[in-house]
Design a protein around this motif. Structure first.
Motif, PDB file in Angstrom:
ATOM      1  N   ALA A 130      68.307  31.011 -77.414  1.00 34.53           N
ATOM      2  CA  ALA A 130      67.476  30.254 -78.408  1.00 34.53           C
ATOM      3  C   ALA A 130      68.133  28.738 -78.528  1.00 34.53           C
ATOM      4  O   ALA A 130      67.553  27.658 -78.703  1.00 34.53           O
ATOM      5  N   ARG A 131      69.662  28.721 -79.031  1.00 33.70           N
ATOM      6  CA  ARG A 131      70.407  27.874 -79.571  1.00 33.70           C
ATOM      7  C   ARG A 131      70.483  26.717 -78.378  1.00 33.70           C
ATOM      8  O   ARG A 131      70.509  25.552 -78.544  1.00 33.70           O
ATOM      9  N   TYR A 132      70.814  27.240 -77.140  1.00 31.52           N
ATOM     10  CA  TYR A 132      71.348  26.250 -76.192  1.00 31.52           C
ATOM     11  C   TYR A 132      70.308  26.136 -75.088  1.00 31.52           C
ATOM     12  O   TYR A 132      70.779  25.592 -73.672  1.00 31.52           O
ATOM     13  N   GLY A 133      69.358  26.837 -75.181  1.00 31.60           N
ATOM     14  CA  GLY A 133      68.142  26.783 -73.826  1.00 31.60           C
ATOM     15  C   GLY A 133      68.577  27.091 -72.581  1.00 31.60           C
ATOM     16  O   GLY A 133      68.210  26.412 -71.493  1.00 31.60           O
ATOM     17  N   PHE A 134      69.247  28.331 -72.524  1.00 30.23           N
ATOM     18  CA  PHE A 134      69.646  28.935 -71.294  1.00 30.23           C
ATOM     19  C   PHE A 134      68.103  29.221 -70.695  1.00 30.23           C
ATOM     20  O   PHE A 134      67.376  29.683 -71.090  1.00 30.23           O
ATOM     21  N   GLU A 135      68.209  28.873 -69.378  1.00 30.26           N
ATOM     22  CA  GLU A 135      67.063  29.208 -68.540  1.00 30.26           C
ATOM     23  C   GLU A 135      67.123  30.857 -68.304  1.00 30.26           C
ATOM     24  O   GLU A 135      67.936  31.634 -68.050  1.00 30.26           O
ATOM     25  N   LYS A 136      65.817  31.342 -68.485  1.00 31.06           N
ATOM     26  CA  LYS A 136      65.312  32.712 -67.920  1.00 31.06           C
ATOM     27  C   LYS A 136      65.055  32.687 -66.447  1.00 31.06           C
ATOM     28  O   LYS A 136      64.051  31.717 -66.038  1.00 31.06           O
ATOM     29  N   GLU A 137      65.654  33.710 -65.760  1.00 32.63           N
ATOM     30  CA  GLU A 137      65.316  33.724 -64.260  1.00 32.63           C
ATOM     31  C   GLU A 137      64.382  34.844 -63.813  1.00 32.63           C
ATOM     32  O   GLU A 137      64.399  35.852 -64.591  1.00 32.63           O
ATOM     33  N   SER A 138      63.677  34.908 -62.634  1.00 34.29           N
ATOM     34  CA  SER A 138      63.101  36.116 -62.370  1.00 34.29           C
ATOM     35  C   SER A 138      64.046  37.063 -61.358  1.00 34.29           C
ATOM     36  O   SER A 138      64.638  36.350 -60.587  1.00 34.29           O
ATOM     37  N   PHE A 139      63.783  38.208 -61.369  1.00 34.36           N
ATOM     38  CA  PHE A 139      64.810  39.088 -60.793  1.00 34.36           C
ATOM     39  C   PHE A 139      63.843  40.221 -60.186  1.00 34.36           C
ATOM     40  O   PHE A 139      62.719  40.450 -60.605  1.00 34.36           O
ATOM     41  N   PRO A 140      64.442  41.065 -59.086  1.00 26.78           N
ATOM     42  CA  PRO A 140      63.597  42.185 -58.538  1.00 26.78           C
ATOM     43  C   PRO A 140      63.212  42.854 -59.721  1.00 26.78           C
ATOM     44  O   PRO A 140      64.073  43.533 -60.449  1.00 26.78           O
ATOM     45  N   VAL A 141      62.006  43.499 -59.589  1.00 29.56           N
ATOM     46  CA  VAL A 141      61.625  44.775 -60.369  1.00 29.56           C
ATOM     47  C   VAL A 141      62.420  46.005 -60.315  1.00 29.56           C
ATOM     48  O   VAL A 141      62.653  46.618 -61.260  1.00 29.56           O
ATOM     49  N   GLU A 142      62.410  46.313 -59.109  1.00 29.76           N
ATOM     50  CA  GLU A 142      63.170  47.763 -58.458  1.00 29.76           C
ATOM     51  C   GLU A 142      64.778  47.331 -59.032  1.00 29.76           C
ATOM     52  O   GLU A 142      65.318  46.374 -58.441  1.00 29.76           O
ATOM     53  N   PRO A 143      65.429  48.338 -59.410  1.00 24.31           N
ATOM     54  CA  PRO A 143      66.869  48.224 -59.549  1.00 24.31           C
ATOM     55  C   PRO A 143      67.613  48.133 -58.205  1.00 24.31           C
ATOM     56  O   PRO A 143      66.960  48.642 -56.890  1.00 24.31           O
ATOM     57  N   VAL A 144      68.483  47.454 -58.031  1.00 24.21           N
ATOM     58  CA  VAL A 144      69.253  47.260 -56.735  1.00 24.21           C
ATOM     59  C   VAL A 144      70.414  48.175 -56.579  1.00 24.21           C
ATOM     60  O   VAL A 144      70.883  48.651 -57.551  1.00 24.21           O
ATOM     61  N   LYS A 145      70.808  48.001 -55.274  1.00 25.60           N
ATOM     62  CA  LYS A 145      72.157  48.629 -55.172  1.00 25.60           C
ATOM     63  C   LYS A 145      73.409  47.794 -54.382  1.00 25.60           C
ATOM     64  O   LYS A 145      72.997  46.842 -53.684  1.00 25.60           O
ATOM     65  N   LEU A 146      74.740  47.901 -54.965  1.00 25.06           N
ATOM     66  CA  LEU A 146      75.725  47.269 -54.384  1.00 25.06           C
ATOM     67  C   LEU A 146      76.766  48.181 -54.355  1.00 25.06           C
ATOM     68  O   LEU A 146      77.442  48.514 -55.203  1.00 25.06           O
ATOM     69  N   VAL A 147      76.732  48.984 -53.383  1.00 21.73           N
ATOM     70  CA  VAL A 147      77.731  50.099 -53.043  1.00 21.73           C
ATOM     71  C   VAL A 147      79.221  49.594 -52.600  1.00 21.73           C
ATOM     72  O   VAL A 147      79.012  49.145 -51.453  1.00 21.73           O
ATOM     73  N   THR A 148      80.305  49.756 -53.104  1.00 22.29           N
ATOM     74  CA  THR A 148      81.357  49.476 -52.466  1.00 22.29           C
ATOM     75  C   THR A 148      81.815  50.161 -51.147  1.00 22.29           C
ATOM     76  O   THR A 148      81.481  51.456 -51.180  1.00 22.29           O
ATOM     77  N   THR A 149      82.562  49.550 -50.222  1.00 20.76           N
ATOM     78  CA  THR A 149      83.089  50.680 -49.141  1.00 20.76           C
ATOM     79  C   THR A 149      84.097  51.354 -49.728  1.00 20.76           C
ATOM     80  O   THR A 149      84.809  51.278 -50.696  1.00 20.76           O
ATOM     81  N   THR A 150      84.592  52.256 -48.853  1.00 18.94           N
ATOM     82  CA  THR A 150      85.702  53.124 -49.285  1.00 18.94           C
ATOM     83  C   THR A 150      86.970  52.266 -49.518  1.00 18.94           C
ATOM     84  O   THR A 150      87.820  52.658 -50.425  1.00 18.94           O
ATOM     85  N   ARG A 151      87.200  51.320 -48.606  1.00 24.17           N
ATOM     86  CA  ARG A 151      88.505  50.789 -48.915  1.00 24.17           C
ATOM     87  C   ARG A 151      88.437  49.857 -50.206  1.00 24.17           C
ATOM     88  O   ARG A 151      89.334  49.659 -50.662  1.00 24.17           O
ATOM     89  N   GLU A 152      87.275  49.375 -50.387  1.00 22.94           N
ATOM     90  CA  GLU A 152      87.343  48.597 -51.645  1.00 22.94           C
ATOM     91  C   GLU A 152      87.283  49.442 -52.921  1.00 22.94           C
ATOM     92  O   GLU A 152      87.638  48.973 -53.858  1.00 22.94           O
ATOM     93  N   THR A 153      86.735  50.663 -52.750  1.00 24.71           N
ATOM     94  CA  THR A 153      86.899  51.657 -53.936  1.00 24.71           C
ATOM     95  C   THR A 153      88.470  51.999 -54.180  1.00 24.71           C
ATOM     96  O   THR A 153      88.753  52.201 -54.971  1.00 24.71           O
ATOM     97  N   ARG A 154      89.000  52.140 -53.139  1.00 25.54           N
ATOM     98  CA  ARG A 154      90.599  52.480 -53.115  1.00 25.54           C
ATOM     99  C   ARG A 154      91.241  51.427 -53.881  1.00 25.54           C
ATOM    100  O   ARG A 154      92.110  51.507 -54.640  1.00 25.54           O
TER     101      ARG A 154
END
Length: 324
Positions: free
Chosen positions: A245-269
């Motif tokens: 409200a104070r700083y007028g940040f823009e509100k964006e549209s995003f996918p309705v369905e939850p997204v996935k972003l799964v790390t690889t085994t190497r990234e997880t380690r």
């Protein structure tokens, strides 16, 4: 090393006591966490000709890198506003010769950045242990679903804000910049293209030296749009409604369905390894603080014993000074 002085308990120091001052270039900076504050502090330390990264070796704070030690005044050489006399505080806040600098970042980006730093990577913080149970990883075949874990965090933040607001990485930006108390000469969005570069150019001219912004805390390279869905965005808008409200940040549209972003085994380690290192860093920092405190206390006792006059011969009261 920078010597800290007693607080000046003025009204200004009460509201913006975390303000940092670069006296050489007459700049006061009111930091906002996760809004390029590391980069801005470094630029000001360089402009102030007071940056001493070698001092980091004397500190017991659990900074995860030498660059991150810029948050310690022993390294930046900047001065806390609250330690200045009231007359100097008044000049800084009123004089047209002084710059008063503040910065903001979009709450979507800032919230994800705080999550990645404090929750996903477990950077040193004062968060209570309960947070780690409530914000545990969502895993798929042992790997971290960053998007799902982020959603869990955001909903927990809304439901139990008191657990997170002990760390100013999660508090609203208006409470940090206090633009109702500060007459800013420079107030900009760090997520707007060109804004950081513009400020670097202006401070370079003021300081009479070439100062360039450096990215000190880039994270994993994941952007908030990679993990955001419509419902999670709505929760962020609710939690940080005052900022929107104070700083007028823009509100964006995003996918309705939850997204996935799964790390690889190497990234997880790699993430698990980084967490282990950070946990050990916190342990070592606590041990260093304890040892420093013990040595200081023991030193004061020994000094007191050396300076204390001996009791008169034959006295049975060791607490009784001579002549009594």
């Amino acid at each position: 090393m920078t010597q800290r002085r007693p607080f000046s308990y003025t009204q200004r120091a009460h509201f913006v006591g975390h303000t940092l001052v670069a006296p050489r270039v007459k700049v006061a900076y009111v930091p906002t966490t996760k809004a390029a504050c590391s980069s801005i502090k470094l630029m000001l330390a360089e402009a102030n000709d007071s940056y001493h990264p070698e001092n980091a070796r004397y500190l017991h704070s659990p900074n995860i890198s030498i660059a991150q030690a810029i948050h310690q005044v022993e390294v930046s050489g900047l001065t806390y506003f609250r330690y200045l006399p009231a007359s100097e505080q008044d000049e800084i806040w009123e004089s047209p010769d002084w710059w008063r600098v503040g910065a903001l970042r979009h709450p979507y980006a800032r919230t994800y950045s705080a999550f990645e730093n404090r929750i996903l990577m477990r950077a040193p913080s004062g968060l209570p242990d309960e947070v780690w149970d409530l914000c545990a990883d969502d895993r798929v075949d042992g790997n971290i679903d960053v998007a799902s874990t982020f959603r869990r965090f955001v909903h927990t933040l809304r439901g139990k804000p008191e657990l997170f607001f002990v760390d100013d990485h999660f508090t609203a930006q208006w409470g940090a910049v206090r633009d109702d108390h500060v007459r800013y000469t420079h107030f900009f969005r760090v997520d707007k293209p060109g804004e950081i570069d513009r400020f670097a150019s202006e401070i370079s001219e003021r300081a009479g030296m070439d100062i360039r912004p450096k990215r000190l805390n880039e994270g994993l390279g994941i952007k908030f749009r990679d993990v955001m869905d419509a419902h999670t965005a709505a929760v962020i808008e609710e939690v940080y409604a005052e900022d929107f409200a104070r700083y007028g940040f823009e509100k964006e549209s995003f996918p309705v369905e939850p997204v996935k972003l799964v790390t690889t085994t190497r990234e997880t380690r790699a993430i698990d390894y980084a967490r282990d290192i950070t946990q050990r860093l916190r342990q070592m920092s606590r041990l260093a603080r304890f040892r420093r405190g013990w040595r200081y206390g023991a030193g004061q006792v020994l000094l007191d014993l050396r300076l204390r006059p001996l009791p008169p011969r034959g006295s049975t009261n060791l607490d009784e000074p001579p002549g009594h």
